[in-house]
Design a protein around this motif. Sequence first.
Motif, PDB file in Angstrom:
ATOM      1  N   THR A   1       0.852  -1.194   0.000  1.00  0.00           N
ATOM      2  CA  THR A   1       0.000   0.000   0.000  1.00  0.00           C
ATOM      3  C   THR A   1       0.882   1.236   0.000  1.00  0.00           C
ATOM      4  OG1 THR A   1      -1.712  -1.183   1.252  1.00  0.00           O
ATOM      5  CG2 THR A   1      -1.844   1.210   1.194  1.00  0.00           C
ATOM      6  N   ALA A   2       0.733   2.077  -1.007  1.00  0.00           N
ATOM      7  CA  ALA A   2       1.579   3.268  -1.131  1.00  0.00           C
ATOM      8  C   ALA A   2       1.361   4.209   0.057  1.00  0.00           C
ATOM      9  CB  ALA A   2       1.277   3.997  -2.435  1.00  0.00           C
ATOM     10  N   PRO A   3       2.422   4.548   0.786  1.00  0.00           N
ATOM     11  CA  PRO A   3       2.268   5.451   1.926  1.00  0.00           C
ATOM     12  C   PRO A   3       2.217   6.923   1.533  1.00  0.00           C
ATOM     13  CG  PRO A   3       4.538   4.705   1.792  1.00  0.00           C
ATOM     14  CD  PRO A   3       3.782   3.985   0.706  1.00  0.00           C
ATOM     15  N   VAL A   4       2.736   7.253   0.342  1.00  0.00           N
ATOM     16  CA  VAL A   4       2.732   8.646  -0.138  1.00  0.00           C
ATOM     17  C   VAL A   4       2.523   8.652  -1.643  1.00  0.00           C
ATOM     18  CG1 VAL A   4       4.254   9.543   1.671  1.00  0.00           C
ATOM     19  CG2 VAL A   4       5.248   8.625  -0.432  1.00  0.00           C
ATOM     20  N   ASN A   5       2.079   9.773  -2.171  1.00  0.00           N
ATOM     21  CA  ASN A   5       2.022   9.948  -3.618  1.00  0.00           C
ATOM     22  C   ASN A   5       3.440   9.881  -4.175  1.00  0.00           C
ATOM     23  OD1 ASN A   5      -0.668  10.471  -3.149  1.00  0.00           O
ATOM     24  ND2 ASN A   5      -0.543  12.651  -3.595  1.00  0.00           N
ATOM     25  N   GLY A   6       3.609   9.196  -5.288  1.00  0.00           N
ATOM     26  CA  GLY A   6       4.950   9.132  -5.856  1.00  0.00           C
ATOM     27  C   GLY A   6       5.044   8.183  -7.030  1.00  0.00           C
ATOM     28  N   VAL A   7       6.265   8.060  -7.527  1.00  0.00           N
ATOM     29  CA  VAL A   7       6.583   7.143  -8.626  1.00  0.00           C
ATOM     30  C   VAL A   7       7.358   5.973  -8.034  1.00  0.00           C
ATOM     31  CG1 VAL A   7       7.784   6.877 -10.812  1.00  0.00           C
ATOM     32  CG2 VAL A   7       6.609   9.017 -10.298  1.00  0.00           C
ATOM     33  N   TYR A   8       6.871   4.755  -8.291  1.00  0.00           N
ATOM     34  CA  TYR A   8       7.415   3.545  -7.682  1.00  0.00           C
ATOM     35  C   TYR A   8       7.875   2.560  -8.752  1.00  0.00           C
ATOM     36  CZ  TYR A   8       5.034   5.024  -3.347  1.00  0.00           C
ATOM     37  OH  TYR A   8       4.608   5.704  -2.241  1.00  0.00           O
ATOM     38  N   PHE A   9       8.858   1.750  -8.385  1.00  0.00           N
ATOM     39  CA  PHE A   9       9.319   0.673  -9.258  1.00  0.00           C
ATOM     40  C   PHE A   9       9.005  -0.665  -8.595  1.00  0.00           C
ATOM     41  CE2 PHE A   9      12.578  -2.480 -10.339  1.00  0.00           C
ATOM     42  CZ  PHE A   9      12.413  -2.543 -11.709  1.00  0.00           C
ATOM     43  N   PHE A  10       8.504  -1.623  -9.399  1.00  0.00           N
ATOM     44  CA  PHE A  10       8.189  -2.959  -8.896  1.00  0.00           C
ATOM     45  C   PHE A  10       8.767  -4.016  -9.840  1.00  0.00           C
ATOM     46  CE2 PHE A  10       4.800  -0.187  -7.415  1.00  0.00           C
ATOM     47  CZ  PHE A  10       4.743  -0.494  -6.064  1.00  0.00           C
ATOM     48  N   ARG A  11       9.205  -5.132  -9.257  1.00  0.00           N
ATOM     49  CA  ARG A  11       9.662  -6.266 -10.057  1.00  0.00           C
ATOM     50  C   ARG A  11       9.294  -7.557  -9.321  1.00  0.00           C
ATOM     51  NH1 ARG A  11      12.498  -7.612 -14.334  1.00  0.00           N
ATOM     52  NH2 ARG A  11      12.985  -5.430 -14.819  1.00  0.00           N
ATOM     53  N   PHE A  12       8.916  -8.586 -10.124  1.00  0.00           N
ATOM     54  CA  PHE A  12       8.595  -9.886  -9.530  1.00  0.00           C
ATOM     55  C   PHE A  12       9.212 -11.002 -10.370  1.00  0.00           C
ATOM     56  CE2 PHE A  12       5.321  -8.618 -12.438  1.00  0.00           C
ATOM     57  CZ  PHE A  12       4.800  -9.753 -13.031  1.00  0.00           C
ATOM     58  N   TYR A  13       9.600 -12.060  -9.687  1.00  0.00           N
ATOM     59  CA  TYR A  13      10.241 -13.233 -10.294  1.00  0.00           C
ATOM     60  C   TYR A  13       9.423 -14.472  -9.946  1.00  0.00           C
ATOM     61  CZ  TYR A  13      14.360 -10.248 -10.824  1.00  0.00           C
ATOM     62  OH  TYR A  13      15.223  -9.242 -11.161  1.00  0.00           O
ATOM     63  N   VAL A  14       9.323 -15.392 -10.913  1.00  0.00           N
ATOM     64  CA  VAL A  14       8.548 -16.619 -10.701  1.00  0.00           C
ATOM     65  C   VAL A  14       9.310 -17.808 -11.264  1.00  0.00           C
ATOM     66  CG1 VAL A  14       6.365 -17.814 -11.145  1.00  0.00           C
ATOM     67  CG2 VAL A  14       6.383 -15.330 -10.821  1.00  0.00           C
ATOM     68  N   HIS A  15       9.221 -18.943 -10.567  1.00  0.00           N
ATOM     69  CA  HIS A  15       9.873 -20.185 -10.988  1.00  0.00           C
ATOM     70  C   HIS A  15       8.808 -21.271 -11.135  1.00  0.00           C
ATOM     71  CE1 HIS A  15      13.144 -23.143 -11.221  1.00  0.00           C
ATOM     72  NE2 HIS A  15      12.373 -23.932 -10.483  1.00  0.00           N
ATOM     73  N   SER A  16       8.944 -22.094 -12.170  1.00  0.00           N
ATOM     74  CA  SER A  16       8.010 -23.213 -12.346  1.00  0.00           C
ATOM     75  C   SER A  16       8.750 -24.437 -12.877  1.00  0.00           C
ATOM     76  CB  SER A  16       6.872 -22.827 -13.300  1.00  0.00           C
ATOM     77  OG  SER A  16       7.369 -22.657 -14.622  1.00  0.00           O
ATOM     78  N   HIS A  17       8.069 -25.573 -12.813  1.00  0.00           N
ATOM     79  CA  HIS A  17       8.636 -26.843 -13.258  1.00  0.00           C
ATOM     80  C   HIS A  17       8.177 -27.192 -14.675  1.00  0.00           C
ATOM     81  CE1 HIS A  17       9.347 -28.254  -8.850  1.00  0.00           C
ATOM     82  NE2 HIS A  17      10.300 -27.463  -9.301  1.00  0.00           N
ATOM     83  N   PRO A  18       8.801 -28.184 -15.294  1.00  0.00           N
ATOM     84  CA  PRO A  18       8.439 -28.565 -16.680  1.00  0.00           C
ATOM     85  C   PRO A  18       6.977 -28.992 -16.813  1.00  0.00           C
ATOM     86  CG  PRO A  18      10.520 -29.566 -16.025  1.00  0.00           C
ATOM     87  CD  PRO A  18       9.928 -28.989 -14.786  1.00  0.00           C
ATOM     88  N   ASP A  19       6.467 -28.795 -18.022  1.00  0.00           N
ATOM     89  CA  ASP A  19       5.131 -29.249 -18.416  1.00  0.00           C
ATOM     90  C   ASP A  19       3.998 -28.651 -17.590  1.00  0.00           C
ATOM     91  OD1 ASP A  19       6.211 -30.921 -20.426  1.00  0.00           O
ATOM     92  OD2 ASP A  19       6.668 -32.443 -18.897  1.00  0.00           O
ATOM     93  N   LYS A  20       4.251 -27.507 -16.977  1.00  0.00           N
ATOM     94  CA  LYS A  20       3.205 -26.845 -16.205  1.00  0.00           C
ATOM     95  C   LYS A  20       3.079 -25.390 -16.661  1.00  0.00           C
ATOM     96  CE  LYS A  20       4.069 -29.705 -12.126  1.00  0.00           C
ATOM     97  NZ  LYS A  20       2.866 -30.532 -12.269  1.00  0.00           N
ATOM     98  N   GLN A  21       1.863 -24.947 -16.858  1.00  0.00           N
ATOM     99  CA  GLN A  21       1.659 -23.548 -17.229  1.00  0.00           C
ATOM    100  C   GLN A  21       1.973 -22.646 -16.041  1.00  0.00           C
ATOM    101  OE1 GLN A  21      -1.871 -22.068 -19.507  1.00  0.00           O
ATOM    102  NE2 GLN A  21      -2.329 -20.943 -17.614  1.00  0.00           N
ATOM    103  N   MET A  22       2.754 -21.614 -16.300  1.00  0.00           N
ATOM    104  CA  MET A  22       3.072 -20.630 -15.270  1.00  0.00           C
ATOM    105  C   MET A  22       2.660 -19.246 -15.776  1.00  0.00           C
ATOM    106  SD  MET A  22       5.533 -18.083 -14.677  1.00  0.00           S
ATOM    107  CE  MET A  22       7.073 -18.625 -15.398  1.00  0.00           C
ATOM    108  N   ALA A  23       1.816 -18.537 -15.013  1.00  0.00           N
ATOM    109  CA  ALA A  23       1.368 -17.203 -15.407  1.00  0.00           C
ATOM    110  C   ALA A  23       1.048 -16.400 -14.147  1.00  0.00           C
ATOM    111  CB  ALA A  23       0.146 -17.280 -16.309  1.00  0.00           C
ATOM    112  N   VAL A  24       1.684 -15.240 -14.044  1.00  0.00           N
ATOM    113  CA  VAL A  24       1.485 -14.351 -12.888  1.00  0.00           C
ATOM    114  C   VAL A  24       1.371 -12.920 -13.407  1.00  0.00           C
ATOM    115  CG1 VAL A  24       2.484 -13.445 -10.758  1.00  0.00           C
ATOM    116  CG2 VAL A  24       2.732 -15.879 -11.306  1.00  0.00           C
TER     117      VAL A  24
END
Length: 205
Positions: free
Chosen positions: A117-140
């Motif tokens: 939750t943003a505590p102040v008005n501003g410009v923010y940067f976000f990054r996320f990483y995800v790992h999955s195994h073979p033969d499985k759909q991965m979507a985030v």
Amino acid sequence: MLALKMVLLVCVGASLAQELITAEKLKSIEERLRITEATLNELKRENEALRMTAQASEIKLESLQAVNKAKEVAFSVGLLSAGSQQFGPFSTQENLVYKKIFINTGNAYDSSTGIFTAPVNGVYFFRFYVHSHPDKQMAVSLYKNSERQCSIFSLKPQTNTNASNGVILTLKKGDKVNTQLWENSWLYDDENNYTSFSGFLLFPS
């Protein structure tokens, strides 16, 4: 008789002179009191002005301190606090709740909900990483106030897959950012923290 009259005239003159001196003294005292009162009033006005200036400076200092404190916003979290786990598939999209806290300066990330939750008005940067195994759909996807901003997707890879995405967002105080696993998708995490979520304030606005 003449001598007596002379004495009486001298006494009367002395009395009149004394009265004049007393009147002059009273007038001088009154003038000094008036000047003293005016000086005191001026000092009171100056003191009030100084008090107001000091109060305004204190308010400004508190405001600057609050702004500087608000600038200290950064978090980085991993999905699991311990062990290993495969998530999914689910019949609906599921919010990802990251339990391992690397840093949470400003306490803007809530580890019980997975929401920033943003505590102040501003410009923010976000990054996320995800790992999955073979033969499985991965979507985030990453969301801002329930609106999808960016996503990662892998359809049944032949080997283990890592994917990431990032975005810069303009947020108002109270805006919420989180990530969600798509329906019928999988992801994995363990003590190596393959799946993570990070963000920080670039500058307030």
